[in-house]
Every structure is written in structure tokens, then in C-alpha cells.
Design an enzyme around this catalytic site. Sequence first.
Site, PDB file in Angstrom:
ATOM      1  CG  LEU A 112       8.729  47.274 -38.020  1.00  0.00           C
ATOM      2  CD1 LEU A 112       8.284  48.701 -38.312  1.00  0.00           C
ATOM      3  CD2 LEU A 112       9.326  47.186 -36.625  1.00  0.00           C
ATOM      4  CG  ASP A 113       5.250  41.885 -34.554  1.00  0.00           C
ATOM      5  OD1 ASP A 113       5.905  41.084 -35.229  1.00  0.00           O
ATOM      6  OD2 ASP A 113       5.315  41.958 -33.315  1.00  0.00           O
ATOM      7  CB  VAL A 114       0.428  42.596 -38.926  1.00  0.00           C
ATOM      8  CG1 VAL A 114      -0.180  41.954 -37.686  1.00  0.00           C
ATOM      9  CG2 VAL A 114      -0.663  43.178 -39.803  1.00  0.00           C
ATOM     10  CB  THR A 116       4.902  46.864 -34.835  1.00  0.00           C
ATOM     11  OG1 THR A 116       4.693  45.912 -33.787  1.00  0.00           O
ATOM     12  CG2 THR A 116       5.983  47.847 -34.408  1.00  0.00           C
TER      13      THR A 116
END
Length: 346
Positions: A112-114, A116
Site C-alpha cells: 500500500l502507498d505510504v 494509503t
Amino acid sequence: MSDKLQSEKLQKVLARAGIGSRREMETLITEGRVSVDGKVATLGDRVGPNVAIRIDGHSITAKPAEDVICRVLAYHKPDGEMCTRKDPEGRPTVFDRLPRIQDARWVAVGRLDVNTSGLLLFTTDGELANRLMHPRHEVEREYAVRVFGEVDDKMLNRLRLGVQLEDGPAKFDKIVRAGGEGLNNWFNVTLQEGRNREVRRLWETQEVQVSRLIRVRYGDVKLEKSIPRGGWMELPLDKVNYLRELVGLPPETRSKVLVDDKRSQFKQSAQIRRAVRKHRELQHTDNRQAHPERNYSGGVSLDGPTPVKPAAKRPTRSQAQRTRLGSGSDVARPTERRPSPRKPRG
């Protein structure tokens, strides 16, 4: 023939040990960084159960497949955590809070993105992680998305039918409005692949910006409300076997989760609370060290760190009496008592 049946491909053994994906292990083998019984391994080598495997000279514990218990964690990732084991800039990672285990390691199922948050699965079975991440299995991912900008039905139809991204066509399988006010609108979106920043890039094609993104479901595994941010929950055996069946793996027969054991459940809850509290305190300390000019009381000091005022002492009883009497002396005067008049006799 029997030796071949008992042996496995080297990259598969390393992936099961949680070192990395099969593709990453193939790269290590090709680079000559893996040795078996003192000899440099080559791609395609098969290994038996009693061999000495080393990567860059470090010994690797590789258990047989039948000795590894497949465990799965559901982790509630907060914003700001990196999906890597170690960050060169020292930022917090998703692995910092996970419970420690022996003779195995946690493998993240995707990333997951930082920025998100939401559901992120971890497992001790590298093969399960690799299959869940592979696009051919088409495991559904559901996200709650808040977008900034006007969204009409034509935009939603284009996102359902598909748009062209830099790495190929993409689309949402489902889009459901979930409320919002003004230009801030919430949607629940579902897709069956996990390309890098795919949800954000899909919305950007319609010239709207994602201001918040939360993964709420992976397959049939949902983000439970009982899991706090930074907390985790180990899945019971039926959920583990649901994921294994989803990708064509045989069922697991053992589990570390005791469903009917209240003591075990209480111990796990206490462990989660400690992990969440510990890292919250560490982040607070790191913020103070990184930004000493902030006073952390609602403002920022322009003249440097705000000095901490000593706590005011409560006045003693004698001081309170002097205040009431209005005396300037250092000794409190006692209250004078007047004698009560006597009643005449007879």
C-alpha cells in the site's frame, strides 16, 4: 526418481522461507549470491531437506513444506508507514509493529502507498503470498475513496468501461457512491489487480484528486472495526483455508489461533495494545526531535522552542489564610473568638 520427488526448486524453498518472492530469489541465484553445501547455486537447482543454504554468506533456515504452519495476519496500516522491511530514511515501516515469530518471517501480500491506509495481509507462507499477488487469480480488492472535485455519471461510466494508463488499460469493476459533501465525495470501488497506485491514477484520468484512500477488503477478508490503526489480528483456520483455496493451495490443518480460548484472545489483545501504544510514543518522540520549534500545544513558536513552564504549586493552608485576612505579615493571625453573653440567673 525418489530423490527428485523429495527435492524442490531452490527458489521455491527460499520463497517459502520468506526471503522474498520467487522472482527475487531467481535474481539472487543468477547473481551468484546463493550457495548450497558450499557451492554456488545456479538457476534450476533442486535441493533436498538436509542441505546448508547461504545467501551472501548468511545461513538460511529452510523448513520442509510440511513443517511450516501457514499463518495469516490482518493488519490495519496507518498513513505514513512504508511497505518495506527497512527504510533508508528511517521512516516507520509496516513490519515494525508485527509480532515476532521463530523460524519464519512475515511476508506482505502486496503493498500500500505510504499515504494509503487500511487492510494489509501478512503470511508466513511465501507461496500463498505470491499466488495471492499474481494477477491470474483475480482476487478482489475494495477501497473506500474520498475524491476532491466534481464527479458526474459520465466520469463513472468511463471508469467502469476502462481507461488507458501508462502501463496499459485499467478499470473499476464496481463503483458505488458512499456520501460526501460539496466537492468531497466518497466512493467504494472494487478492482481485481494491484498495480502501483492504480486507484489514484484511475481517478486522475478524470481530473479529480484522491484525498484519502483506505483498503477495506481483500477477497472476503474485511477490515474489522475492532482492529485499531497500527493493530493486527491473526486469522482463524477457516479464513486461512479460504485464502488457500482461492489460489489453488491445499488446506492447512494446524493453527496458532485458539478460537474458544479466552485467555489466548486476551493475551493477543494486550499484545496489540502494547504495540500500538509503543509506536505511538516513538512517533511522538521522533516528531519532537525532528521539529523542536513546535510547542505541540496548538501552535508553532517563531522564536525557537517554547520553554516548559513549571507546574504551579497549590497554596498551603497558611498562605490561603493570609490571603483571606489580607495581612502583610508572614504569620497568619488566628480568628478571634468572642465570648458569648451569659444569661442572668433567676
